[in-house]
Design a protein around this motif. Structure first.
Motif, PDB file in Angstrom:
ATOM      1  N   GLU A   9      16.769 -47.842 -88.525  1.00 22.60           N
ATOM      2  CA  GLU A   9      16.625 -46.669 -87.722  1.00 22.60           C
ATOM      3  C   GLU A   9      15.380 -46.269 -87.117  1.00 22.60           C
ATOM      4  O   GLU A   9      14.326 -46.560 -87.932  1.00 22.60           O
ATOM      5  CB  GLU A   9      17.141 -45.329 -88.345  1.00 22.60           C
ATOM      6  CG  GLU A   9      18.602 -45.218 -88.595  1.00 22.60           C
ATOM      7  CD  GLU A   9      19.716 -45.455 -87.351  1.00 22.60           C
ATOM      8  OE1 GLU A   9      19.310 -44.717 -86.441  1.00 22.60           O
ATOM      9  OE2 GLU A   9      20.467 -46.099 -87.416  1.00 22.60           O
ATOM     10  N   THR A  10      14.983 -45.971 -85.869  1.00 19.09           N
ATOM     11  CA  THR A  10      13.847 -45.850 -85.158  1.00 19.09           C
ATOM     12  C   THR A  10      13.877 -44.613 -84.404  1.00 19.09           C
ATOM     13  O   THR A  10      13.187 -44.632 -83.362  1.00 19.09           O
ATOM     14  CB  THR A  10      13.354 -47.149 -84.467  1.00 19.09           C
ATOM     15  OG1 THR A  10      14.496 -47.240 -83.255  1.00 19.09           O
ATOM     16  CG2 THR A  10      13.509 -48.205 -85.044  1.00 19.09           C
ATOM     17  N   SER A  11      14.474 -43.581 -84.656  1.00 21.18           N
ATOM     18  CA  SER A  11      14.470 -42.336 -83.782  1.00 21.18           C
ATOM     19  C   SER A  11      13.439 -41.378 -84.254  1.00 21.18           C
ATOM     20  O   SER A  11      13.150 -40.455 -83.636  1.00 21.18           O
ATOM     21  CB  SER A  11      15.923 -41.642 -84.275  1.00 21.18           C
ATOM     22  OG  SER A  11      16.278 -41.355 -85.679  1.00 21.18           O
ATOM     23  N   THR A  12      12.556 -41.493 -85.471  1.00 23.97           N
ATOM     24  CA  THR A  12      11.713 -40.738 -85.703  1.00 23.97           C
ATOM     25  C   THR A  12      10.342 -41.594 -86.075  1.00 23.97           C
ATOM     26  O   THR A  12      10.566 -42.747 -86.262  1.00 23.97           O
ATOM     27  CB  THR A  12      11.923 -39.738 -87.056  1.00 23.97           C
ATOM     28  OG1 THR A  12      12.288 -40.767 -88.233  1.00 23.97           O
ATOM     29  CG2 THR A  12      13.413 -39.235 -86.909  1.00 23.97           C
ATOM     30  N   ILE A  13       9.152 -40.710 -86.016  1.00 23.29           N
ATOM     31  CA  ILE A  13       7.907 -41.174 -86.204  1.00 23.29           C
ATOM     32  C   ILE A  13       7.810 -42.098 -87.552  1.00 23.29           C
ATOM     33  O   ILE A  13       7.407 -42.847 -87.800  1.00 23.29           O
ATOM     34  CB  ILE A  13       6.794 -40.531 -86.063  1.00 23.29           C
ATOM     35  CG1 ILE A  13       6.471 -39.855 -84.761  1.00 23.29           C
ATOM     36  CG2 ILE A  13       5.344 -40.975 -86.494  1.00 23.29           C
ATOM     37  CD1 ILE A  13       6.176 -40.937 -83.595  1.00 23.29           C
TER      38      ILE A  13
END
Length: 381
Positions: A86-90
């Protein structure tokens, strides 16, 4: 008084807001077994998930560890990091980027991999798949032809225009080389992504670090996955590091420093004092309960001697002066001892080791030095 009562008495004089973190160093198997069993039982009774970082060459062949059921981190049975892709948050981006760099990706290529995952995620969401990315899903994007077919499906159902399709294909071509390299590592990451179930409190997760001493990248991956899991729930986890001093220990210091302070961590090693001075200072600061049993290496014994400190010792000397003059050397003076003078001299204090290195080298079985609260005592376990 046993060692637990002694440590509790030390804790009762201090604020008990801190965790007890044990460093057990030495070759005495009985001391390691007694304290290790107590650590594991305490963790189990507290309802904590246990991680066993096994940096030994002998291997770890147990189905149970105390009352814990053992599951290997590489067995694919437990789910520690199903959201790894997942790459939705920093924080998720930073975690994956750091992992890719450990695997040998340059910073620019790592960012291209992140863009590729965002591309796959967006395409899947348009197709109605909003779940987490899996290795199986990424395999469906393993070539340009497969991706073109996926995008064509979106065009046919009216979810994507022809121009947008051409744009996405051009976008993929920019990251395709990094995507191809990343797919080579998917097999390595699969056990962490496709785990069957979340670990329970009665589970001990085994990390066979020592078996992969020739593969530092795999060691880093296992440690990073474990840390990412612990950082979400540090007060629910305990880490026990077992080290035989035979494998490379360069990664251990980074691991110990990265574990959250609110998580329990304990190190059981044959010789912690064979590390460098800087690493040894880190260990002394990380562990508030330190136990030293017999050490074979005299250089390590000398370091323990210095660590235990020195005390001022006043030594006394005695002299006897005998008067051998004829008048003082008669039988009566000899009988009463009046023909001699005894003198006692108190010398200046000298500094001596509290425990000499020879003593540490010859500690009997079941005996160890406990160092906590600035005091050191010998205990029989």
């Amino acid at each position: 008084m046993n060692y637990i009562e002694y440590i509790n008495s030390y804790c009762s004089t201090h604020s008990r807001s801190f965790l007890l973190k044990y460093l057990i160093s030495g070759v005495d198997p009985y001391v390691r077994r007694v304290i290790g069993n107590d650590i594991v039982n305490s963790s189990y009774c507290s309802g904590k998930l246990l991680f066993v970082v096994d940096n030994t060459q002998s291997g770890f062949d147990y189905n149970t560890f105390g009352r814990y059921q053992v599951s290997g981190i590489l067995d694919g049975e437990i789910d520690l990091c199903s959201d790894l892709l997942e790459t939705s948050t920093i924080s998720e981006i930073s975690r994956l980027r750091s992992l890719l760099i450990d695997l040998g990706f340059e910073c620019t290529k790592a960012m291209k991999v992140l863009n590729y995952l965002s591309f796959v995620k967006e395409t899947e969401s348009r197709l109605g798949n909003t779940g987490a990315l899996t290795v199986k899903t990424l395999e469906e994007y393993g070539s340009f032809a497969l991706i073109k077919w996926k995008l064509q499906q979106l065009v046919e159902i009216g979810m994507l225009s022809t121009d947008s399709c051409e744009y996405l294909l051009a976008r993929y071509s920019e990251v395709s080389a990094a995507a191809a390299d990343f797919e080579m590592f998917l097999m390595m990451l699969a056990p962490f992504i496709d785990g069957r179930k979340k670990p329970e409190r009665s589970t001990a997760v085994h990390l066979p670090i020592g078996e992969y001493s020739s593969d530092p990248a795999m060691q880093q991956v296992m440690c990073k996955i474990m840390l990412s899991f612990i950082k979400k729930r540090p007060d629910q986890c305990t880490v026990v590091i077992i080290d035989d001093g035979m494998s490379d220990r360069a990664f251990l210091m980074g691991l110990i420093k990265s574990i959250p302070t609110s998580a329990g961590v304990h190190l059981i090693t044959t010789d912690a004092f064979s590390l460098s001075e800087s690493d040894l200072n880190v260990l002394m600061n990380c562990f508030n309960i330190r136990v030293y049993s017999r050490h074979d290496n005299m250089a390590s014994c000398e370091k323990i001697e210095a660590c235990c400190g020195y005390v001022d010792v006043v030594k006394r000397s005695y002299t006897v002066s005998v008067d051998k003059r004829i008048r003082a050397y008669n039988a009566f003076d000899m009988l009463l001892g009046t023909n001699r003078t005894e003198t006692e001299i108190s010398n200046a204090p000298v500094r001596e080791a509290r425990f000499r290195k020879e003593t540490i080298n010859s500690l009997c079985s079941g005996t160890a030095i406990i160092d906590c609260g600035g005091t050191q005592v010998i205990f029989q376990f």
